[in-house]
Design an enzyme around this catalytic site. Structure first.
Site, PDB file in Angstrom:
ATOM      1  N   LYS A   1       0.865  -1.175   0.000  1.00 32.68           N
ATOM      2  CA  LYS A   1       0.000   0.000   0.000  1.00 32.68           C
ATOM      3  C   LYS A   1       0.903   1.226   0.000  1.00 32.68           C
ATOM      4  O   LYS A   1       1.993   1.193   0.571  1.00 32.68           O
ATOM      5  CB  LYS A   1      -0.845   0.004   1.284  1.00 32.68           C
TER       6      LYS A   1
ATOM      7  N   GLY B   1     -25.312   2.854   4.091  1.00 33.79           N
ATOM      8  CA  GLY B   1     -24.657   3.574   3.002  1.00 33.79           C
ATOM      9  C   GLY B   1     -25.424   3.317   1.716  1.00 33.79           C
ATOM     10  O   GLY B   1     -26.016   2.250   1.520  1.00 33.79           O
TER      11      GLY B   1
ATOM     12  N   GLY C   1     -23.947   4.538  -1.394  1.00 32.10           N
ATOM     13  CA  GLY C   1     -22.982   5.107  -2.334  1.00 32.10           C
ATOM     14  C   GLY C   1     -22.674   4.214  -3.523  1.00 32.10           C
ATOM     15  O   GLY C   1     -23.532   3.449  -3.983  1.00 32.10           O
TER      16      GLY C   1
ATOM     17  N   VAL D   1     -20.969   1.483  -4.099  1.00 31.22           N
ATOM     18  CA  VAL D   1     -21.157   0.025  -4.040  1.00 31.22           C
ATOM     19  C   VAL D   1     -22.602  -0.308  -3.670  1.00 31.22           C
ATOM     20  O   VAL D   1     -23.224  -1.203  -4.250  1.00 31.22           O
ATOM     21  CB  VAL D   1     -20.198  -0.609  -2.995  1.00 31.22           C
ATOM     22  N   ALA D   2     -23.137   0.414  -2.697  1.00 22.58           N
ATOM     23  CA  ALA D   2     -24.468   0.068  -2.183  1.00 22.58           C
ATOM     24  C   ALA D   2     -25.556   0.214  -3.248  1.00 22.58           C
ATOM     25  O   ALA D   2     -26.480  -0.605  -3.310  1.00 22.58           O
ATOM     26  CB  ALA D   2     -24.797   0.942  -0.972  1.00 22.58           C
TER      27      ALA D   2
END
Ligand code: NAD
Length: 435
Positions: free
Chosen positions: A125, A229, A231, A233-234
């Site tokens: 990362k 949520g 957003g 993905v949701a």
């Protein structure tokens, strides 16, 4: 002393020491973390002695951005399976301890996510410390900082391949790509794989189906699902769940405009959506079959867990458990089946993983993650983890971590443990003096 400095103070220290680039590298033979400069020994000692986030990370490489006081670092955890892969985060940190810990923790998490996904990739990362004296959204700053970051990627010779993460946009990825081939998640018009949110939602559906199968609760048909949520993905998740004929979806978001938008989109479906305050976690306590956390992390903790009525928790949000061991155990004891997030939300990284190999419709390297035949598919891995957890009276998170750590030590069938050799070559060539 260095550890308690904020990244801006630390940058000043580096400038006084005339250090522009530095590294910490793990020497396996002596089990020690070696710094590139004696002046940084304190930080090397901290990393080496840290029990929480350090796990024999192979190396971490840092530079100061050229025209702005922004610290940029690439953390390489493990490269047995292949190049360390994971996104670049642009975030603000109060201290160097927080900064280093975040990089170490997130890199280790990527090793696990990639290994469990059966990808021939290691884990890493990158973390850039936002400097509050700048406007983070200034286009000039972003172009310079991400272009410099691309140069950092090239300089470390491919032991780490970067991607998009929190605070980074697809435009930023284009700046990185202008300087290096060691990146994924580039814009679609440059050959990238595009927005991974819908594939991520499909992965969550697979995880839910596996958990229902494990509990002998049948399919998603007729079930009630609560989604936290609404957003990126949701929203597709809600659509996919209706396609699976769920009976009802209850959803909540803090963004009233978004709630209205999603409500309108599914106006003809049984969707109950509400706008909530940031500290309102009541969506998690709905009387339903499945709760899907798809907003922020740490939502499962001693305050929320006792109120959960659903039998299954399966969502996309990263790090849903505030404390993996404590909260994983608490969920197990309250009889809630928790599907580890790093198992189900893999499709973002899977989407990017094969960008270099070109595209075909219904690519099996993509679809196999969502089927039930491939041993590393989300469905089969979830079932394996839940069964092992039950048999050994362990939490699914502990089992998934153990399985991931075992897989992460398998060497790449073509390149072997090449990342380690790349890191060694960087040390030998005095990488720190070249930038
Ligand atoms: P997003 O920002 O589009 O959506 C998150 C939504 O959660 C926002 O609409 C926000 O308003 C809402 N929210 C924030 N706090 C809330 C609260 N307390 N209660 C209710 N709603 C709240 O992000 P996303 O891309 O949909 O990702 C969702 C989660 O999944 C994140 O944790 C992300 O790290 C993780 N994830 C996403 C992907 C991907 O492909 N996008 C991949 C892996 C993991």
């Amino acid at each position: 002393m260095l550890l308690k400095m904020n990244p801006q103070e630390f940058l000043q220290f580096l400038k006084n020491e005339k250090i522009n680039r530095f590294y910490f590298v793990y020497e396996k033979e002596t089990k020690t973390v070696k710094p590139s400069h004696p002046a940084l020994q304190e930080l090397a000692d901290f990393i080496q002695n840290d029990k929480r986030d350090f796990m024999e990370h192979e190396g971490a490489f840092f530079q100061i951005s050229s025209a702005y006081d922004v610290l940029q670092g690439a953390f390489v955890h493990r490269t047995n399976r292949g190049q360390a892969a994971g996104g670049v985060r642009f975030w603000q940190y109060d201290s160097m301890e927080d900064y280093l810990r975040d990089g170490l923790r997130l890199a280790k998490g990527m090793t696990r996510k990639n290994a469990l996904a059966g990808l021939w990739w290691g884990g890493g990362k990158a973390v850039m410390a936002h400097n509050p004296k700048y406007d983070k959204m200034d286009p000039q700053l972003r172009e310079t900082v991400y272009t410099d970051f691309g140069k950092l990627m090239t300089s470390i010779r491919g032991c780490y391949v970067t991607a998009e993460d929190v605070g980074t946009s697809v435009e930023d990825m284009a700046h990185i790509f202008s300087q290096t081939r060691f990146t994924t998640c580039i814009p679609e018009q440059l050959g990238g794989s595009g927005n991974p949110s819908a594939p991520t939602a499909l992965g969550v559906v697979s995880g839910m189906e596996a958990a229902l199968n494990f509990l002998k609760m049948g399919t998603l048909k007729g079930k009630i699902v609560a989604v936290q949520g609404m957003g990126h993905v949701a929203e597709p998740l809600i659509g996919f769940l209706f396609e699976k004929n769920v009976k009802k979806i209850i959803a909540a978001d803090i963004d009233a405009r978004l709630v209205e938008q999603v409500k309108n989109k599914f106006a003809d479906r049984n969707l109950e959506a509400r706008t909530v305050n940031t500290d309102d976690a009541s969506i998690l306590f709905e009387a339903c079959d499945i709760v899907a956390p798809c907003a922020t992390g740490a939502v499962l903790n001693p305050q929320t867990i006792p109120n959960i009525k659903a039998k299954i928790i399966c969502g996309a949000a990263n790090n849903q458990l505030e404390n993996a061991q404590r909260d994983g155990k608490a969920l197990m004891e309250t009889g809630v089946t928790f599907v580890p997030d790093f198992l189900t939300n893999r499709m973002g990284i899977v989407n990017c993983a094969d960008e270099q190999s070109g595209y075909i419709d219904n690519d099996p390297f993509f679809t196999r993650h969502l089927d039930r035949e491939w041993e590393h598919s989300i469905f089969r891995t979830t079932l394996k983890v839940l069964n092992d957890a039950q048999q050994n009276n362990q939490s699914p998170v502990d089992v998934a971590v153990r399985l991931a750590d075992e897989l992460s030590l398998q060497d790449n069938p073509i390149y072997g443990h090449r990342g380690e050799k790349i890191i060694r070559s960087l040390v030998q060539m005095n990488w720190q003096d070249l930038g």
